[in-house]
Scaffold this motif. Structure first.
Motif, PDB file in Angstrom:
ATOM      1  N   GLN A   7      25.145  -3.441  -9.555  1.00 42.09           N
ATOM      2  CA  GLN A   7      25.444  -4.871  -9.595  1.00 42.09           C
ATOM      3  C   GLN A   7      26.191  -5.161 -10.891  1.00 42.09           C
ATOM      4  N   VAL A   8      27.300  -5.850 -10.802  1.00 42.59           N
ATOM      5  CA  VAL A   8      28.099  -6.151 -11.991  1.00 42.59           C
ATOM      6  C   VAL A   8      27.576  -7.428 -12.648  1.00 42.59           C
ATOM      7  N   ILE A   9      27.340  -7.355 -13.965  1.00 38.88           N
ATOM      8  CA  ILE A   9      26.971  -8.536 -14.736  1.00 38.88           C
ATOM      9  C   ILE A   9      28.070  -8.799 -15.770  1.00 38.88           C
ATOM     10  N   VAL A  10      28.069  -9.989 -16.351  1.00 36.65           N
ATOM     11  CA  VAL A  10      29.188 -10.392 -17.199  1.00 36.65           C
ATOM     12  C   VAL A  10      28.751 -10.587 -18.652  1.00 36.65           C
ATOM     13  N   LEU A  11      29.758 -10.710 -19.494  1.00 39.70           N
ATOM     14  CA  LEU A  11      29.579 -10.982 -20.915  1.00 39.70           C
ATOM     15  C   LEU A  11      28.669 -12.193 -21.118  1.00 39.70           C
ATOM     16  N   GLY A  12      27.659 -12.039 -21.978  1.00 38.53           N
ATOM     17  CA  GLY A  12      26.725 -13.129 -22.239  1.00 38.53           C
ATOM     18  C   GLY A  12      25.461 -13.084 -21.415  1.00 38.53           C
ATOM     19  N   SER A  13      25.375 -12.152 -20.469  1.00 35.82           N
ATOM     20  CA  SER A  13      24.162 -12.019 -19.662  1.00 35.82           C
ATOM     21  C   SER A  13      23.008 -11.516 -20.520  1.00 35.82           C
ATOM     22  N   PHE A  14      21.785 -11.865 -20.109  1.00 39.13           N
ATOM     23  CA  PHE A  14      20.597 -11.409 -20.820  1.00 39.13           C
ATOM     24  C   PHE A  14      20.096 -10.091 -20.225  1.00 39.13           C
ATOM     25  N   LEU A  15      19.565  -9.252 -21.098  1.00 33.93           N
ATOM     26  CA  LEU A  15      19.019  -7.949 -20.705  1.00 33.93           C
ATOM     27  C   LEU A  15      17.552  -7.910 -21.119  1.00 33.93           C
ATOM     28  N   PRO A  16      16.631  -8.325 -20.232  1.00 31.79           N
ATOM     29  CA  PRO A  16      15.218  -8.424 -20.601  1.00 31.79           C
ATOM     30  C   PRO A  16      14.594  -7.072 -20.970  1.00 31.79           C
ATOM     31  N   LYS A  17      13.892  -7.045 -22.094  1.00 34.07           N
ATOM     32  CA  LYS A  17      13.182  -5.847 -22.565  1.00 34.07           C
ATOM     33  C   LYS A  17      14.097  -4.627 -22.608  1.00 34.07           C
ATOM     34  N   TYR A  18      15.304  -4.806 -23.112  1.00 33.08           N
ATOM     35  CA  TYR A  18      16.299  -3.732 -23.142  1.00 33.08           C
ATOM     36  C   TYR A  18      15.977  -2.759 -24.265  1.00 33.08           C
ATOM     37  N   ASP A  19      16.002  -1.448 -23.948  1.00 32.57           N
ATOM     38  CA  ASP A  19      15.673  -0.430 -24.946  1.00 32.57           C
ATOM     39  C   ASP A  19      16.872   0.435 -25.327  1.00 32.57           C
ATOM     40  N   GLY A  20      18.070  -0.021 -24.980  1.00 32.18           N
ATOM     41  CA  GLY A  20      19.271   0.748 -25.255  1.00 32.18           C
ATOM     42  C   GLY A  20      19.813   1.467 -24.036  1.00 32.18           C
ATOM     43  N   MET A  21      19.012   1.555 -22.984  1.00 36.51           N
ATOM     44  CA  MET A  21      19.444   2.189 -21.741  1.00 36.51           C
ATOM     45  C   MET A  21      18.921   1.453 -20.510  1.00 36.51           C
ATOM     46  N   SER A  22      17.693   0.980 -20.560  1.00 32.71           N
ATOM     47  CA  SER A  22      17.110   0.330 -19.388  1.00 32.71           C
ATOM     48  C   SER A  22      16.596  -1.063 -19.733  1.00 32.71           C
ATOM     49  N   LEU A  23      16.542  -1.911 -18.711  1.00 34.67           N
ATOM     50  CA  LEU A  23      15.999  -3.256 -18.852  1.00 34.67           C
ATOM     51  C   LEU A  23      15.028  -3.495 -17.717  1.00 34.67           C
ATOM     52  N   LYS A  27       3.126 -15.566 -17.918  1.00 33.01           N
ATOM     53  CA  LYS A  27       3.024 -14.513 -18.934  1.00 33.01           C
ATOM     54  C   LYS A  27       4.334 -13.736 -19.039  1.00 33.01           C
ATOM     55  N   THR A  28       4.913 -13.391 -17.883  1.00 37.95           N
ATOM     56  CA  THR A  28       6.184 -12.665 -17.866  1.00 37.95           C
ATOM     57  C   THR A  28       7.293 -13.517 -18.475  1.00 37.95           C
ATOM     58  N   PHE A  29       7.297 -14.794 -18.149  1.00 41.38           N
ATOM     59  CA  PHE A  29       8.289 -15.726 -18.697  1.00 41.38           C
ATOM     60  C   PHE A  29       8.253 -15.717 -20.220  1.00 41.38           C
ATOM     61  N   GLU A  30       7.074 -15.805 -20.797  1.00 42.01           N
ATOM     62  CA  GLU A  30       6.939 -15.848 -22.257  1.00 42.01           C
ATOM     63  C   GLU A  30       7.360 -14.528 -22.893  1.00 42.01           C
ATOM     64  N   GLU A  31       7.049 -13.414 -22.243  1.00 40.04           N
ATOM     65  CA  GLU A  31       7.449 -12.098 -22.763  1.00 40.04           C
ATOM     66  C   GLU A  31       8.968 -11.961 -22.776  1.00 40.04           C
ATOM     67  N   LEU A  32       9.607 -12.326 -21.674  1.00 41.16           N
ATOM     68  CA  LEU A  32      11.061 -12.177 -21.565  1.00 41.16           C
ATOM     69  C   LEU A  32      11.793 -13.157 -22.460  1.00 41.16           C
ATOM     70  N   ARG A  33      11.193 -14.293 -22.687  1.00 44.93           N
ATOM     71  CA  ARG A  33      11.814 -15.310 -23.544  1.00 44.93           C
ATOM     72  C   ARG A  33      11.994 -14.775 -24.969  1.00 44.93           C
ATOM     73  N   LEU A  34      11.105 -13.896 -25.383  1.00 47.54           N
ATOM     74  CA  LEU A  34      11.136 -13.372 -26.749  1.00 47.54           C
ATOM     75  C   LEU A  34      11.815 -12.016 -26.852  1.00 47.54           C
ATOM     76  N   ARG A  35      12.063 -11.363 -25.729  1.00 47.27           N
ATOM     77  CA  ARG A  35      12.570  -9.984 -25.767  1.00 47.27           C
ATOM     78  C   ARG A  35      13.746  -9.799 -24.810  1.00 47.27           C
ATOM     79  N   SER A  36      14.907 -10.286 -25.193  1.00 46.57           N
ATOM     80  CA  SER A  36      16.109 -10.096 -24.385  1.00 46.57           C
ATOM     81  C   SER A  36      17.298  -9.787 -25.273  1.00 46.57           C
TER      82      SER A  36
END
Length: 282
Positions: free
Chosen positions: A108-124, A82-91
Motif C-alpha cells: 500500500q502506498v503512503i505519502v509524505l507526512g503520513s504517521f508510522l505508529p510504533k516505528y522501529d526503523g523497519m516495521s510499524l 489504550k491503543t489510541f493513547e499509545e499511538l498518540r505518543l509513539r509515531s
C-alpha cells in the motif's frame, strides 16, 4: 467545548470512541455525503475521535488538530482507548513523497507526512498487524537542522493546490505549513487564521529569518494565506501549486505573472535554536 446559549458544557473526549486512518488519504467532509466538499483530509496513521455515527456508512469525527467533519466508516478503523493513547505518543513521520508499506504479500502506498505508529526503523504497528516500511522517516527523537527543514518544505514543490488537501498530490496553504512544522515537533492548528495567533511578531520583512511564517490577508483584511520564508526575500507557499515566489513589504510577488498575488499582513516566528541541532542530518 460546546456552547448552548450562555452555558458551556465540557465534553469528556475519553468517552468518545477512537479511530486511526488505515488508508493513504481520506477526505473529511462537511456533511455525510460523498458529493459534499472536503474540509480536510486524514493521512495514513492519523488518529481521531469518533463523536457520532450516522447509519452504517458515516462517522462524525474530530481530528487531533480540531477539525470536525464526516468520514466513511470503511475508511478508518476503530481502536481501543489504550491503543489510541499509545499511538498518540509513539509515531514517526514518513519522509518519502510516496512509498509502499508491506503487509503479508500486499503493498500500500503512503505519502509524505503520513504517521508510522510504533516505528522501529523497519516495521510499524497498525490494528491489522505489523507492516514494513523501508523508506526515510523522522523518528520520535530525531532532531533535524534548519536546512533539512527547508529541504522537507521543498519536497512539496509543484504539489497541486487543493482546498482541504494534505498530500503531495493535492494540498492547501495551511496544511502545507502544518505538515512541514510537524517535522520539528511543532503542532500547528489546521487553518492559517488560527496559526497566525502563535509565535513572535516580526515587524519588518528585512528582519525575517528562514522558517518564519508569512501571513497574508484578503480584501476584508482577514488572514487567509500562509507560507514559509526561505531567506533572501523568497517564500514557499501554495498558489496554484506549491511554488517559490518573491516577498517584500507589499506582499507576495508572483515571478511568472509578475504581479502581486497576496497582501502581507504579518510575519511570525515560531522556530528557535531549540528546534534544531547542527550535527544531525536526515
Amino acid at each position: 467545548m460546546k456552547v448552548m446559549g450562555k452555558k458551556k458544557i465540557k465534553i469528556d473526549k475519553k468517552l468518545w470512541m477512537h479511530a486511526i486512518c488505515h488508508l493513504s488519504v481520506v477526505p473529511v467532509r462537511t456533511r455525510p455525503d460523498q458529493d459534499d466538499p472536503q474540509v480536510s483530509q486524514m493521512l495514513f496513521g492519523e488518529l481521531c475521535y469518533i463523536r457520532e455515527k450516522k447509519n452504517k456508512h458515516w462517522y462524525k469525527i474530530s481530528t487531533l488538530d480540531d477539525v470536525d467533519g464526516w468520514v466513511q466508516t470503511t475508511q478508518i478503523n476503530v481502536i481501543e482507548n489504550k491503543t489510541f493513547e499509545e499511538l498518540r505518543l509513539r509515531s514517526s513521520i514518513a519522509l518519502e513523497i510516496a512509498h509502499p508499506v508491506f503487509h503479508d504479500e500486499t503493498a500500500q502506498v503512503i505519502v509524505l507526512g503520513s504517521f508510522l505508529p510504533k516505528y522501529d526503523g523497519m516495521s510499524l504497528h497498525m490494528p491489522e498487524g505489523k507492516l514494513i516500511y523501508n523508506g526515510m522517516a523522522k523518528g520520535d527523537d530525531t532532531e533535524i537542522t534548519l536546512e533539512t527543514f527547508i529541504k522537507i518544505a521543498r519536497r512539496y514543490l509543484y504539489a497541486p493546490e487543493l482546498k482541504g488537501g494534505k498530500s503531495p498530490f493535492g494540498i492547501d496553504n495551511a496544511a502545507f505549513v502544518q505538515l512541514v512544522f510537524r517535522y520539528v515537533n511543532i503542532s500547528l492548528p489546521r487553518y492559517a487564521s488560527q496559526q497566525a495567533n502563535l509565535g513572535q511578531a516580526i515587524d519588518f520583512v528585512d528582519f525575517a529569518e528562514k522558517g518564519d511564517l508569512v501571513f497574508c490577508a484578503n480584501d476584508d483584511n482577514q488572514i487567509d494565506h500562509v507560507g514559509i520564508y526561505l531567506g533572501e526575500k523568497n517564500i514557499i507557499h501554495v498558489n496554484g501549486c506549491v511554488r517559490i515566489d518573491r516577498l517584500d513589504h507589499h506582499g507576495i510577488y508572483n515571478t511568472d505573472s509578475q504581479k502581486y498575488t497576496h497582501k502581507l499582513r504579518i510575519i511570525k516566528r515560531l522556530l528557535t535554536e531549540q528546534n534544531f541541532i547542527s550535527s544531525t542530518q536526515i
